[in-house]
Design a protein around this motif. Structure first.
Motif, short mmCIF file in Angstrom:
data_model
loop_
_atom_site.label_atom_id
_atom_site.label_comp_id
_atom_site.label_asym_id
_atom_site.label_seq_id
_atom_site.Cartn_x
_atom_site.Cartn_y
_atom_site.Cartn_z
N GLY B 38 0.86 -1.18 0.00
CA GLY B 38 0.00 0.00 0.00
C GLY B 38 0.89 1.22 0.00
N ASP B 39 0.33 2.32 -0.50
CA ASP B 39 1.13 3.53 -0.58
C ASP B 39 1.35 4.11 0.81
OD1 ASP B 39 2.60 5.41 -1.85
OD2 ASP B 39 1.06 5.88 -3.35
N ASN B 40 2.21 5.11 0.89
CA ASN B 40 2.41 5.77 2.18
C ASN B 40 1.08 6.30 2.68
OD1 ASN B 40 5.11 5.30 2.09
ND2 ASN B 40 5.62 7.29 1.21
N GLY B 41 0.78 6.09 3.94
CA GLY B 41 -0.45 6.60 4.50
C GLY B 41 -1.66 5.73 4.24
N ALA B 42 -1.44 4.55 3.63
CA ALA B 42 -2.58 3.68 3.35
C ALA B 42 -3.06 2.97 4.61
CB ALA B 42 -2.21 2.66 2.28
N MET B 221 -9.12 -2.32 2.64
CA MET B 221 -8.48 -3.44 2.00
C MET B 221 -9.00 -3.52 0.57
SD MET B 221 -6.21 -5.69 2.45
CE MET B 221 -5.92 -5.91 4.20
N ALA B 222 -8.14 -3.13 -0.38
CA ALA B 222 -8.58 -3.09 -1.77
C ALA B 222 -8.77 -4.51 -2.29
CB ALA B 222 -7.58 -2.33 -2.62
N ALA B 223 -7.82 -5.37 -1.97
CA ALA B 223 -7.94 -6.75 -2.46
C ALA B 223 -6.95 -7.60 -1.71
CB ALA B 223 -7.65 -6.82 -3.96
N GLN B 224 -7.29 -8.89 -1.59
CA GLN B 224 -6.32 -9.84 -1.05
C GLN B 224 -6.34 -11.04 -1.99
OE1 GLN B 224 -6.74 -10.62 3.13
NE2 GLN B 224 -4.82 -11.76 3.22
N VAL B 225 -5.24 -11.22 -2.72
CA VAL B 225 -5.25 -12.21 -3.81
C VAL B 225 -4.00 -13.08 -3.73
CG1 VAL B 225 -6.55 -10.76 -5.37
CG2 VAL B 225 -4.05 -10.58 -5.31
N VAL B 230 -2.05 -12.43 -10.04
CA VAL B 230 -1.99 -11.03 -10.46
C VAL B 230 -0.65 -10.72 -11.12
CG1 VAL B 230 -3.61 -10.05 -8.79
CG2 VAL B 230 -1.23 -10.43 -8.14
N THR B 231 -0.65 -9.64 -11.86
CA THR B 231 0.59 -9.20 -12.48
C THR B 231 1.11 -7.99 -11.71
OG1 THR B 231 -0.52 -7.64 -13.93
CG2 THR B 231 -0.23 -9.90 -14.76
N HIS B 232 2.35 -7.73 -11.99
CA HIS B 232 3.05 -6.60 -11.41
C HIS B 232 2.24 -5.32 -11.58
CE1 HIS B 232 6.48 -4.19 -10.40
NE2 HIS B 232 7.26 -5.26 -10.30
N SER B 233 1.77 -5.06 -12.81
CA SER B 233 1.11 -3.79 -13.07
C SER B 233 -0.26 -3.73 -12.41
CB SER B 233 0.99 -3.54 -14.56
OG SER B 233 0.29 -4.61 -15.16
N GLN B 234 -0.91 -4.89 -12.27
CA GLN B 234 -2.19 -4.89 -11.56
C GLN B 234 -2.01 -4.47 -10.11
OE1 GLN B 234 -3.45 -8.95 -12.65
NE2 GLN B 234 -5.51 -8.12 -12.99
N VAL B 235 -0.94 -5.00 -9.49
CA VAL B 235 -0.70 -4.66 -8.09
C VAL B 235 -0.44 -3.16 -7.95
CG1 VAL B 235 0.82 -5.03 -6.11
CG2 VAL B 235 0.15 -6.95 -7.54
N VAL B 236 0.38 -2.63 -8.86
CA VAL B 236 0.69 -1.21 -8.80
C VAL B 236 -0.59 -0.39 -8.96
CG1 VAL B 236 1.92 0.68 -9.93
CG2 VAL B 236 3.04 -1.53 -9.61
N GLU B 237 -1.45 -0.82 -9.85
CA GLU B 237 -2.71 -0.11 -10.07
C GLU B 237 -3.59 -0.16 -8.83
OE1 GLU B 237 -4.22 -1.49 -13.85
OE2 GLU B 237 -5.96 -0.16 -13.64
N ILE B 239 -2.58 -0.49 -5.80
CA ILE B 239 -1.99 0.35 -4.75
C ILE B 239 -2.30 1.82 -5.00
CG2 ILE B 239 0.21 1.18 -3.81
CD1 ILE B 239 1.33 -1.61 -4.23
N THR B 240 -2.21 2.23 -6.27
CA THR B 240 -2.33 3.66 -6.55
C THR B 240 -3.78 4.10 -6.71
OG1 THR B 240 -1.93 3.12 -8.87
CG2 THR B 240 -0.07 3.97 -7.60
N SER B 241 -4.67 3.24 -7.18
CA SER B 241 -6.04 3.71 -7.39
C SER B 241 -7.08 2.85 -6.67
CB SER B 241 -6.36 3.75 -8.88
OG SER B 241 -6.36 2.44 -9.38
N GLY B 242 -6.64 1.76 -6.05
CA GLY B 242 -7.60 0.94 -5.31
C GLY B 242 -8.38 -0.02 -6.20
N ARG B 243 -8.22 0.10 -7.52
CA ARG B 243 -8.96 -0.79 -8.41
C ARG B 243 -8.08 -1.22 -9.57
NH1 ARG B 243 -13.20 1.09 -11.30
NH2 ARG B 243 -12.56 3.25 -11.04
N SER B 244 -8.40 -2.40 -10.11
CA SER B 244 -7.75 -2.82 -11.34
C SER B 244 -8.68 -3.81 -12.00
CB SER B 244 -6.41 -3.48 -11.04
OG SER B 244 -5.91 -4.08 -12.20
#
Lengths: 421, 256
Positions: B38-42, B221-225, B230-237, B239-244
Motif C-alpha cells: 500500500g502507498d504511504n499513508g494507506a 483493503m482493496a484486495a487480497q489475492v 496477479v501481475t506486477h502492473s495490476q498490483v501497482v494499479e 496500490i495507486t487507485s484501489g482498483r484494477s
C-alpha cells in the motif's frame, strides 16, 4: 508471553554447531590483536599506564618502589576506587553523577555524628550512612528517570546542595573526629600475614574453580570452549599477581624495631568483596544485563519489556550507596570528617578512575574492575607526584591531562569500533 | 484452504477525526508469506500495530486460529504467538547475538543467568533457519552487517514459539546480496510452517517471496489475492487507485 522456549522447528534436522573459528593459540592471539585494533582495548591502557607510571616514579624516587609505599598506595586508592565502582553503573547508562563526591561527604558526616556525637556502635553508623546513600540515589534517580531532568543538571544541583548539607551537618565547618576502632581499622590496620595468604589462596582457587566449571558446562553442551592455555594463563597470571602482592605486603615495613608493621591492608579485602559482588551482579544476573541494554539502546530495552525507569533509578541508588561506602573509607583514612570530605577533586578522581579503566562515557561499555585499575592509576599519579615533591598546581594539571587522555582513548575506540563494523 | 491463523474482520481505527482503517478484513495463513502493500499513508503500519496490540482497534473482530481473542497490548499479542520485527530493529549494539535474542526474557537458573542454555537455543534457532552468515553467536551486534542484524532480529522473533512473524520493510536499507539473504530467510520461515506478513514497497521482493498479496488503499483493503493470480502492473494499479479491472474496491459512488 510464552515462557517456554523450545526449538521452534522440530523437523528432525541436524543442528549444525558452528566449527570453532579459532586456529589454536595463535588464532586466539590474532583475534585479540584484531579486537584491540578495532577499538576494543579493554584494560590495556590502564595496565600499560600502571607499568609506565611505576617505572617513571621508581626512577625518579626510589622510595616509590617500596613495600611501605605499596601499602600506602592501596589504602589511598580505597575511597576513589569504591566511589568509581558506583559511578560505573551510572556511566553504563550514559549518565553522570557529579554529586557522588559530596554524597560520600554527607554519608561520612552522618557516620561521624552517629558514632562520635551520639556514641552508637559502628554497624549502626555504617548502616545509617549506606541508607543515607540509598535515599540520595532514589532522589537523584527519580529526578532523572521520572521527572526527566538531564542527570548532568540534577547531579550538578545536588553537588552544590550536598556541599551545603555537609556544612550544615558539621555545624558550619567543625571537624568531627572518628575514633571507632572498627572504622579506623579499615584504612589503618593490616591483616596478619597468614590470613593474607589464606585469602589469596581462596581467591585464586575460587577463580580457577569457576573457570573450570564454566568450561566443563560448555563442553558438555557442545558449545565452543576456551583454549586450555588461555584458562591456564588467566589462573596462573592471577596467582602470580596476587602472590607477589601479598608477599610484598607481608614484608616488614616498620623502621622501628619495637613494633611490627606488615600485612595486607584491611581495605583490600573490603574492595575485593565489593568488586566480586558488583561484577557478579553485572555479568551474571538479568538486572546487570538490563543495565547494559538500557545503556546500549534504551528504546530496544523498552520494547524488550525492561522496566527502563526502574533500571535507571537503581543505577543511581547503587552509585550513591557506593559513594557512602567510599565516604566511610575516607572518614577512616582521615580519622575524621570535615566539610571537605568527598569534596575538591574526589569526584573527578573517581570518574577518571572508571574512564581510565575503560568504562565508556557514552554508556553501554564498562566493568566494575575498570574502577579498580583506573583508581590505581590515578592514585599512583597522586602518590608519585607527592613523593617527587611536585606542587599541587602540577598535580591538578597532570590529573586533568590524564582524564582527558583517558576520555580521548574512549572516544577514539568508539570511532574505531564504528569504522570497523 | 484451512482456517487462517489470523483473521481480522471489520477493523476500524480512528485517530481523532481521522479514520485510518475502515472495515478492514485481513487473513494470514500458516506456511505462507502474505505481503502487505500500500502507498504511504494507506494504513499498513496502523494495521500492523493493531495486530501487535500497540493500538487497540475501535471495532472489529480479531481471531487466532478461528477463535476470537482480545489483544490490548503487546504482551497479549506475544502470548498468542505474534512477534513483530520493526524497521529500526531494536537491537543493542553493545550486546552480543545471544544477549540480544533473549533480552528481557533471559533464561535463569535461580538468579543466575543460564548462559549455556541461551547460547545453545540461539545457535539452534539460527541453524534451523539455515543461517550461515554469522561466525559466532557471541559476536557483538555492532560488528554485524545490516543483513546479519536483520537476521538476528528475525531469529529473535521466531525464538519464542511464535506463530506469526510480521516484518516491517526488512530489506529497505539493504544491498542486493543482503536483500537476497533476508528474502531467502523470509521464505524459509514460511516453509517451516510459520505465518509471515511482509510489509514492503518493493514489488520485486513481494513477487519473489509472497504467496498472497493484501493491498491497502486509503485505509481500506482493496484486495487480497494469490500472488500467482496477479501481475506486477495490476498490483501497482491497486496500490495507486484501489482498483484494477474487476479486482479491488467498487466505484466510490457504489461503495457509499
Amino acid at each position: 508471553m510464552s515462557a517456554t522456549t523450545t526449538n521452534p522447528f522440530k523437523t528432525g534436522q541436524k543442528i549444525a554447531v558452528p566449527a570453532k573459528d579459532d586456529g589454536g593459540l595463535w588464532g586466539y592471539l590474532r583475534n585479540y590483536g584484531q579486537r584491540v585494533r578495532g577499538g576494543d582495548m579493554g584494560a590495556l591502557p590502564a595496565v600499560l599506564g600502571l607499568i609506565v607510571l611505576s617505572i617513571i616514579f621508581s626512577v625518579a624516587r626510589p622510595s616509590f618502589f617500596t613495600p611501605a609505599n605499596f601499602a600506602n598506595l592501596l589504602t589511598q586508592a580505597g575511597p576513589i576506587v569504591v566511589i568509581g565502582m558506583g559511578l560505573v553503573f551510572v556511566l553504563l547508562l550514559g549518565e553522570i553523577d557529579l554529586s557522588a563526591g559530596f554524597a560520600s561527604g554527607v554519608c561520612a558526616a552522618v557516620l561521624a555524628i552517629l558514632l562520635t556525637t551520639h556514641g552508637y556502635p559502628w554497624y549502626v553508623g555504617v548502616a545509617a550512612a549506606i541508607v543515607t546513600g540509598v535515599v540520595i540515589g532514589l532522589l537523584l534517580g527519580f529526578l532523572v528517570a521520572k521527572v526527566g531532568i538531564p542527570s548532568f543538571v540534577v547531579t550538578l544541583a545536588a553537588f552544590l546542595g550536598f556541599q551545603g548539607v555537609v556544612l550544615w551537618l558539621l555545624d558550619e565547618g567543625t571537624n568531627i573526629s572518628v575514633r571507632n576502632d572498627v572504622i579506623i581499622s579499615l584504612e589503618n590496620e593490616y591483616m596478619p600475614p597468614l590470613v593474607g595468604w589464606a585469602l589469596a589462596a581462596l581467591m585464586v582457587l575460587g577463580f580457577a574453580a569457576t573457570q573450570l566449571i564454566q568450561q566443563r558446562n560448555r563442553r558438555r553442551r557442545g558449545l565452543p570452549v576456551l583454549l586450555w592455555q588461555v584458562v591456564a594463563f588467566r589462573v596462573v597470571g592471577l596467582a602470580v599477581l596476587v602472590g607477589i602482592a601479598v608477599a610484598v605486603l607481608n614484608e616488614e615495613r616498620s623502621r622501628n624495631a619495637l613494633f611490627s608493621l606488615k600485612g595486607v591492608p584491611i581495605v583490600v579485602p573490603v574492595v575485593g568483596v565489593l568488586l566480586l559482588l558488583w561484577t557478579f551482579v553485572l555479568r551474571r544476573t538479568a538486572f546487570g544485563r538490563h543495565i547494559y541494554a538500557v545503556g546500549g539502546n534504551r528504546e530496544a530495552a523498552r520494547r524488550a519489556g525492561i522496566a527502563v525507569d526502574r533500571i535507571r533509578i537503581s543505577a543511581f541508588v547503587i552509585c550513591s550507596a557506593m559513594a557512602a561506602v567510599g565516604g566511610i573509607l575516607a572518614a577512616s583514612m582521615a580519622r575524621s570528617v570535615d566539610p571537605n570530605t568527598g569534596g575538591s577533586n574526589v569526584l573527578l578522581y573517581a570518574v577518571a578512575a572508571a574512564v581510565i579503566g575503560g568504562t565508556s562515557l557514552f554508556g553501554g561499555k564498562g566493568r566494575v574492575l575498570d574502577a579498580v585499575l583506573g583508581g590505581l592509576v590515578i592514585t599512583m599519579i597522586i602518590n608519585g607526584m607527592g613523593l617527587v615533591g611536585w606542587s599541587s598546581a602540577y598535580k591538578y594539571v597532570a590529573t586533568g591531562i590524564v582524564l582527558l587522555l583517558a576520555a580521548s582513548v574512549d572516544a577514539f575506540s568508539r570511532r574505531r569500533a564504528a569504522a570497523s563494523s | 484452504m484451512g482456517t487462517p491463523l489470523l483473521e481480522l474482520r471489520g477493523i476500524n481505527k480512528s485517530f481523532g477525526p481521522v479514520q485510518v482503517l475502515r472495515d478492514v478484513a485481513f487473513q494470514v495463513h500458516p506456511g505462507e508469506v502474505t505481503a502487505l502493500v500500500g502507498d504511504n499513508g494507506a494504513g499498513k503500519s496502523t494495521l500492523v500495530k493493531c495486530i501487535g496490540g500497540i493500538y487497540p482497534s475501535d471495532s472489529g473482530e480479531y481471531l487466532m486460529e478461528g477463535k476470537p481473542v482480545h489483544v490490548h497490548n503487546p504482551r497479549d499479542a506475544a502470548s498468542h504467538g505474534v512477534e513483530i520485527v520493526y524497521q529500526d530493529l531494536a537491537l543493542c549494539d553493545n550486546l552480543d547475538i545471544v544477549q540480544n535474542m533473549f533480552l528481557g526474557r533471559e533464561k535463569k537458573s535461580g538468579m543466575i543467568l543460564d548462559e549455556p542454555t541461551m547460547e545453545q537455543l540461539a545457535q539452534q534457532t539460527l541453524a534451523s533457519l539455515s543461517v550461515r552468515t554469522v561466525k559466532s553467536v557471541r559476536q557483538q551486534v555492532s560488528s554485524l552487517s545490516g543483513g546479519q542484524r536483520q537476521t538476528v532480529a528475525i531469529a529473535k522473533a521466531v525464538l519464542w514459539n511464535s506463530k506469526l512473524v510480521i516484518l516491517d520493510e526488512p530489506t529497505a536499507a539493504l544491498g542486493v546480496a543482503q536483500t537476497q539473504q533476508v528474502l531467502e530467510l523470509v521464505r524459509r520461515l514460511a516453509d517451516n510452517g510459520l505465518a509471515v506478513v511482509l510489509i514492503s514497497h518493493n514489488m520485486n521482493d513481494v513477487f519473489a517471496v509472497s504467496d498472497r498479496i493484501a493491498m491497502l488503499y486509503l485505509g481500506r483493503m482493496a484486495a487480497q489475492v494469490k500472488t500467482s493470480d496477479v501481475t506486477h502492473s495490476q498490483v501497482v494499479e491497486l496500490i495507486t487507485s484501489g482498483r484494477s479491472g474487476t479486482l479491488g474496491l467498487a466505484e466510490e459512488g457504489a461503495a457509499a
